[in-house]
Enzyme design. Structure first.
Site, PDB file in Angstrom:
ATOM      1  N   ASP A   1       0.874  -1.174   0.000  1.00  0.00           N
ATOM      2  CA  ASP A   1       0.000   0.000   0.000  1.00  0.00           C
ATOM      3  C   ASP A   1       0.915   1.228   0.000  1.00  0.00           C
ATOM      4  OD1 ASP A   1       0.907   0.299   2.599  1.00  0.00           O
ATOM      5  OD2 ASP A   1      -1.073   0.277   3.537  1.00  0.00           O
ATOM      6  N   HIS A   2       0.347   2.402   0.253  1.00  0.00           N
ATOM      7  CA  HIS A   2       1.152   3.626   0.254  1.00  0.00           C
ATOM      8  C   HIS A   2       2.233   3.607   1.341  1.00  0.00           C
ATOM      9  CE1 HIS A   2      -2.379   3.987   2.776  1.00  0.00           C
ATOM     10  NE2 HIS A   2      -1.733   4.851   3.534  1.00  0.00           N
TER      11      HIS A   2
ATOM     12  N   CYS B   1       3.391  -2.976   3.975  1.00  0.00           N
ATOM     13  CA  CYS B   1       2.526  -1.857   4.377  1.00  0.00           C
ATOM     14  C   CYS B   1       3.249  -1.115   5.500  1.00  0.00           C
ATOM     15  CB  CYS B   1       1.114  -2.322   4.747  1.00  0.00           C
ATOM     16  SG  CYS B   1       0.969  -3.370   6.206  1.00  0.00           S
ATOM     17  N   GLY B   2       2.541  -0.275   6.230  1.00  0.00           N
ATOM     18  CA  GLY B   2       3.223   0.490   7.268  1.00  0.00           C
ATOM     19  C   GLY B   2       3.845  -0.418   8.317  1.00  0.00           C
ATOM     20  N   THR B   3       3.050  -1.376   8.794  1.00  0.00           N
ATOM     21  CA  THR B   3       3.523  -2.292   9.844  1.00  0.00           C
ATOM     22  C   THR B   3       3.761  -3.712   9.353  1.00  0.00           C
ATOM     23  OG1 THR B   3       1.249  -2.874  10.369  1.00  0.00           O
ATOM     24  CG2 THR B   3       2.246  -1.056  11.641  1.00  0.00           C
ATOM     25  N   GLY B   4       3.108  -4.116   8.270  1.00  0.00           N
ATOM     26  CA  GLY B   4       3.081  -5.513   7.827  1.00  0.00           C
ATOM     27  C   GLY B   4       1.879  -6.263   8.398  1.00  0.00           C
ATOM     28  N   ILE B   5       1.229  -5.679   9.378  1.00  0.00           N
ATOM     29  CA  ILE B   5       0.161  -6.400  10.096  1.00  0.00           C
ATOM     30  C   ILE B   5      -1.121  -6.492   9.268  1.00  0.00           C
ATOM     31  CG2 ILE B   5      -1.319  -6.360  12.133  1.00  0.00           C
ATOM     32  CD1 ILE B   5       1.073  -5.027  13.630  1.00  0.00           C
ATOM     33  N   GLY B   6      -1.577  -5.382   8.722  1.00  0.00           N
ATOM     34  CA  GLY B   6      -2.819  -5.407   7.935  1.00  0.00           C
ATOM     35  C   GLY B   6      -2.710  -6.329   6.743  1.00  0.00           C
TER      36      GLY B   6
ATOM     37  N   HIS C   1       9.654 -23.946  10.004  1.00  0.00           N
ATOM     38  CA  HIS C   1       8.620 -24.578  10.825  1.00  0.00           C
ATOM     39  C   HIS C   1       7.211 -24.401  10.280  1.00  0.00           C
ATOM     40  CE1 HIS C   1      11.217 -24.595  14.761  1.00  0.00           C
ATOM     41  NE2 HIS C   1      11.825 -25.155  13.728  1.00  0.00           N
TER      42      HIS C   1
ATOM     43  N   ARG D   1       8.109 -33.247  11.894  1.00  0.00           N
ATOM     44  CA  ARG D   1       7.022 -32.981  12.846  1.00  0.00           C
ATOM     45  C   ARG D   1       6.250 -31.701  12.502  1.00  0.00           C
ATOM     46  NH1 ARG D   1      11.605 -30.920  15.089  1.00  0.00           N
ATOM     47  NH2 ARG D   1      11.476 -29.030  16.346  1.00  0.00           N
ATOM     48  N   HIS D   2       6.903 -30.811  11.748  1.00  0.00           N
ATOM     49  CA  HIS D   2       6.223 -29.560  11.394  1.00  0.00           C
ATOM     50  C   HIS D   2       5.171 -29.772  10.309  1.00  0.00           C
ATOM     51  CE1 HIS D   2       9.096 -27.553  13.901  1.00  0.00           C
ATOM     52  NE2 HIS D   2      10.086 -28.084  13.218  1.00  0.00           N
TER      53      HIS D   2
HETATM   54  C1  RB5 Z   1      -1.861   2.799   6.411  1.00  0.00           C
HETATM   55  O1  RB5 Z   1      -1.800   4.030   7.024  1.00  0.00           O
HETATM   56  C2  RB5 Z   1      -1.512   1.705   7.423  1.00  0.00           C
HETATM   57  O2  RB5 Z   1      -2.592   1.490   8.267  1.00  0.00           O
HETATM   58  C3  RB5 Z   1      -1.130   0.425   6.693  1.00  0.00           C
HETATM   59  O3  RB5 Z   1      -0.027   0.694   5.901  1.00  0.00           O
HETATM   60  C4  RB5 Z   1      -0.752  -0.757   7.541  1.00  0.00           C
HETATM   61  O4  RB5 Z   1       0.227  -0.423   8.488  1.00  0.00           O
HETATM   62  C5  RB5 Z   1      -1.861  -1.506   8.122  1.00  0.00           C
HETATM   63  O5  RB5 Z   1      -1.684  -2.519   8.818  1.00  0.00           O
END
Ligand code: RB5
Length: 148
Positions: A8-9, A66-71, A99, A133-134
């Site tokens: 994303d951005h 993305c910003g965090t990788g989480i989304g 694993h 095992r994995h």
């Molecule tokens: C966008 O601002 C931000 O929320 C996205 O890049 C990401 O970090 C979401 O998990």
């Protein structure tokens, strides 16, 4: 290796540099699903094509930024056959492959440097699944997909 990538951005700048790194340093065949600028976009729209390319076998591995990788990880993991995770350290990338047989890595473009992410990507693309095992544990993840 065939690699599908998108951002994303929040991950755009590093994604562009990672495409060059993948092609020039690691010799990968890269499919870039965007985004194409720093204009604000919704990360699930970019996670989906990468996840589907990996799930269909069109790509061997996926990389999302993305910003965090989480989304990106939350979205990509919804596609059956995808094992995606946010990864912020090379040793976690190694264990994710050994694993978990992870096939989509989700990177932070805002909190991790390009140099660190390049190392994470290299480990992700060069480490084999250990099986043993994995394998039974990963098979149980696949069963969760079937139960959807
Ligand atoms: C966008 O601002 C931000 O929320 C996205 O890049 C990401 O970090 C979401 O998990």
């Amino acid at each position: 290796m065939r690699v599908a990538i998108a951002s994303d951005h929040g991950g755009f700048e590093q994604k562009e540099q990672l495409v060059t790194y993948l092609k020039d340093e690691l010799g990968c065949e890269v499919t870039d699903f965007g985004t194409t600028s720093e204009e604000s976009v919704d990360y699930p729209d970019y996670a989906e094509p990468v996840a589907r390319a990996v799930a269909s076998g069109e790509a061997d591995r996926g990389i999302l930024v993305c910003g965090t990788g989480i989304g990106m990880a939350l979205a990509a993991d919804k596609v059956p056959g995808v094992r995606a995770s946010s990864i912020t350290r090379p040793d976690f990338a190694q264990l994710f492959r050994q694993h978990n047989n992870g096939n989509v890595i989700c990177l932070s473009g805002r909190f991790i440097t390009l140099e660190e992410n390049e190392e994470i990507v290299k480990v992700f693309l060069t480490t084999e699944f250990e099986g043993g095992r994995h394998a039974q544990r990963v098979a149980k993840i696949a069963k969760l997909d079937e139960a959807k």
